[in-house]
Write a protein that holds these residues in place. Structure first.
Motif, short mmCIF file in Angstrom:
data_model
loop_
_atom_site.label_atom_id
_atom_site.label_comp_id
_atom_site.label_asym_id
_atom_site.label_seq_id
_atom_site.Cartn_x
_atom_site.Cartn_y
_atom_site.Cartn_z
N ARG A 35 -14.30 -34.29 -40.99
CA ARG A 35 -15.55 -34.50 -40.25
C ARG A 35 -16.72 -34.73 -41.20
O ARG A 35 -17.67 -35.45 -40.85
CB ARG A 35 -15.82 -33.30 -39.34
CG ARG A 35 -16.97 -33.49 -38.36
CD ARG A 35 -16.67 -34.51 -37.27
NE ARG A 35 -17.76 -34.61 -36.30
CZ ARG A 35 -17.73 -35.34 -35.21
NH1 ARG A 35 -16.67 -36.06 -34.92
NH2 ARG A 35 -18.76 -35.38 -34.38
N THR A 38 -16.62 -38.37 -41.71
CA THR A 38 -16.72 -39.24 -40.53
C THR A 38 -17.88 -38.89 -39.60
O THR A 38 -18.10 -39.60 -38.62
CB THR A 38 -15.42 -39.14 -39.70
OG1 THR A 38 -15.30 -37.80 -39.18
CG2 THR A 38 -14.20 -39.48 -40.53
N ARG A 39 -18.60 -37.82 -39.89
CA ARG A 39 -19.64 -37.33 -38.97
C ARG A 39 -20.63 -38.45 -38.62
O ARG A 39 -21.21 -39.09 -39.49
CB ARG A 39 -20.38 -36.15 -39.58
CG ARG A 39 -21.44 -35.54 -38.65
CD ARG A 39 -22.12 -34.35 -39.30
NE ARG A 39 -21.19 -33.25 -39.49
CZ ARG A 39 -20.77 -32.81 -40.67
NH1 ARG A 39 -21.19 -33.41 -41.78
NH2 ARG A 39 -19.93 -31.81 -40.75
N GLY A 77 -14.19 -38.62 -36.14
CA GLY A 77 -15.52 -39.17 -35.90
C GLY A 77 -15.84 -39.58 -34.49
O GLY A 77 -16.94 -40.09 -34.23
N ARG A 327 -15.30 -44.10 -37.56
CA ARG A 327 -16.34 -44.08 -38.60
C ARG A 327 -16.94 -45.47 -38.76
O ARG A 327 -18.17 -45.62 -38.91
CB ARG A 327 -15.76 -43.59 -39.93
CG ARG A 327 -16.84 -43.39 -41.00
CD ARG A 327 -16.27 -42.94 -42.32
NE ARG A 327 -15.61 -44.02 -43.04
CZ ARG A 327 -15.34 -44.01 -44.35
NH1 ARG A 327 -15.69 -42.95 -45.07
NH2 ARG A 327 -14.74 -45.01 -44.92
N ASN A 330 -19.28 -46.06 -35.78
CA ASN A 330 -20.49 -45.24 -35.86
C ASN A 330 -21.44 -45.74 -36.95
O ASN A 330 -22.66 -45.78 -36.75
CB ASN A 330 -20.14 -43.78 -36.11
CG ASN A 330 -19.50 -43.14 -34.89
OD1 ASN A 330 -19.82 -43.50 -33.76
ND2 ASN A 330 -18.60 -42.20 -35.11
#
Length: 337
Positions: A35, A38-39, A77, A327, A330
Motif C-alpha cells: 500500500r 500504491t496508495r 491500490g 496504481r 490512480n
C-alpha cells in the motif's frame, strides 16, 4: 514474467493462481509495504454513500467471489472492492471451461454461474475483515441461488441481505448476470419493484444499490433508474456484462468455441458510457451512479467521471494490465487534476 506465465495458463486456473498471490499481499507486513507503493493521492478521495473512498476507482464484483482477496486488492491500490456475487446457497457454478480470453479485443467471455461458497461463508470472512483498522471499502454483490425458482427469488435475496448487509459497507442487488437462467427477467419493473423493496428493508442502514445489464432498451434503463430513486435506493451500477458479440476483432471460430456467456472488457466501453449518460440524466445529481464496463486507462476512468459517474469499477483489464493496474489508474487521475 509472472503475468506472461499466467497468460499461457487456462484463464480460470490463472485467476486462482493470481488470487493466491493477492491473498498473501493482504497479510501484514506485506499489505502495508504494498500500500505504501500504491496508495492513491489524497486528492482522489471521494465521498459517496456516506463513506470515504481513497480513490473513485475500485474492483468490480466477480474478481473476488468468496471474500478471500479483498485486503490484498486494497493493498494494490483500489479505492474499494466489491466482492461476490454471493448467493444464499453455496453453488459450484457452470461446468468448466467457463472463462475465455478474447485477446485481440482485450476482452473476456465468462459463464461462471455465480460459483461461490455461499452467504454463510462470506459472512464469516467479512466479520474478520471488519476487525481490521485499515481495510478496503467493501461492497457485497448478491444474486439468486440457482436452485431457487425465479418465483421465489425475493426470499432468496432477502436471506443473503440479512446475513451480509450488516457486514458490508454497501449492498448490490445483481439482477443482470446472463449466466443464471431467468435472472435478467427480474429487471422488468413490475418484478423488480417488490424485490428491491424487500432487499432495501432487509439491508437496514446499509446502502442498497441495483446493478443492471447493458442490453436493456434505453427506455427500460430510464424506468429502472427512476424506480431506484423512487424506492429510496442509494445508487445504481451500470453495467454488467453483455450478451452481444457485435464488432469483435477476434476470429469468429474462437468466439463460437467460447459459446454463451457475458462479454466484458474493451468492447463494452461505448455502450457502458451510453448507459451511464442515460442513467445520470434520469436521476438526481446526488444519486450515486457507479460505472462499470470497458475501462482500462486513467483517461477511460476520467471520461466516466466527467459523464457523471460517482465511482468507477474495473475487472477485465486487470487480466491484461497486471497487478499495478490500479496504481497506474490512480496516478493518471492525479496527474490529470
Amino acid at each position: 514474467m509472472f503475468r506472461t506465465v499466467l497468460a499461457r495458463m487456462d484463464p480460470e486456473t490463472a485467476h486462482h493462481a493470481a488470487m493466491v498471490v493477492i491473498r498473501m499481499l493482504g497479510f501484514a507486513p506485506l499489505a502495508a509495504i504494498a500500500r505504501s507503493v500504491t496508495r492513491p493521492d489524497p486528492a482522489l478521495r471521494t465521498e459517496a454513500l456516506g463513506l470515504t473512498f481513497d480513490s473513485p476507482f475500485g474492483v468490480a464484483a466477480g474478481f473476488d467471489k468468496n471474500v478471500s482477496g479483498a485486503q490484498g486488492l486494497w493493498a494494490l491500490g483500489f479505492g474499494h472492492v466489491e466482492v461476490g456475487t454471493v448467493t444464499a446457497i453455496a453453488q459450484n457454478g457452470n461446468p468448466r471451461p467457463r472463462l475465455f480470453r478474447l485477446v485481440p479485443d482485450r476482452a473476456v467471455i465468462n459463464r461462471m454461474g455465480f460459483n461461490n461458497a455461499g452467504a454463510q461463508a462470506a459472512a464469516k470472512r467479512l466479520q474478520k475483515l471488519r476487525r481490521r483498522h485499515r481495510r478496503a471499502v467493501l461492497g457485497v454483490n448478491i444474486g439468486k441461488s440457482r436452485v431457487i425458482d425465479v418465483a421465489d427469488a425475493t426470499a432468496d435475496y432477502v436471506r443473503s441481505a440479512k446475513l451480509l448487509a450488516p457486514l458490508a459497507d454497501y449492498l448490490v442487488v445483481n439482477v443482470s448476470s446472463p449466466n443464471t437462467p431467468g435472472l435478467r427477467g427480474l429487471q422488468a419493473v413490475e418484478t423488480l419493484r417488490p424485490l428491491l423493496e424487500a432487499v432495501r428493508d432487509a439491508a437496514g442502514a446499509t446502502p442498497a444499490l441495483v446493478k443492471i445489464a447493458p442490453d436493456l432498451p434505453d427506455d427500460e434503463i430510464e424506468a429502472i433508474a427512476r424506480l431506484a430513486v423512487e424506492l429510496g435506493l442509494s445508487g445504481l451500477l451500470a453495467t454488467n456484462t453483455t450478451i452481444s458479440r457485435d464488432g469483435l476483432r477476434t476470429a469468429p471460430p474462437v468466439i463460437a468455441a467460447a459459446g454463451d456467456g457475458g462479454l466484458s472488457g474493451a468492447p463494452l466501453a461505448a455502450r457502458a458510457l451510453e448507459v451511464l449518460r442515460i442513467v445520470r440524466a434520469a436521476v438526481p445529481a446526488d444519486f450515486v451512479v457507479i460505472s462499470v464496463g470497458g475501462v482500462e486507462t486513467a483517461a477511460d476512468v476520467r471520461a466516466r467521471l466527467d459523464a457523471g459517474a460517482t465511482l468507477v469499477q474495473g475487472y477485465t483489464a486487470f487480466l491484461y494490465r497486471g497487478p499495478l493496474w490500479a496504481r497506474q489508474i490512480n496516478r493518471g487521475l492525479a496527474q490529470g487534476r
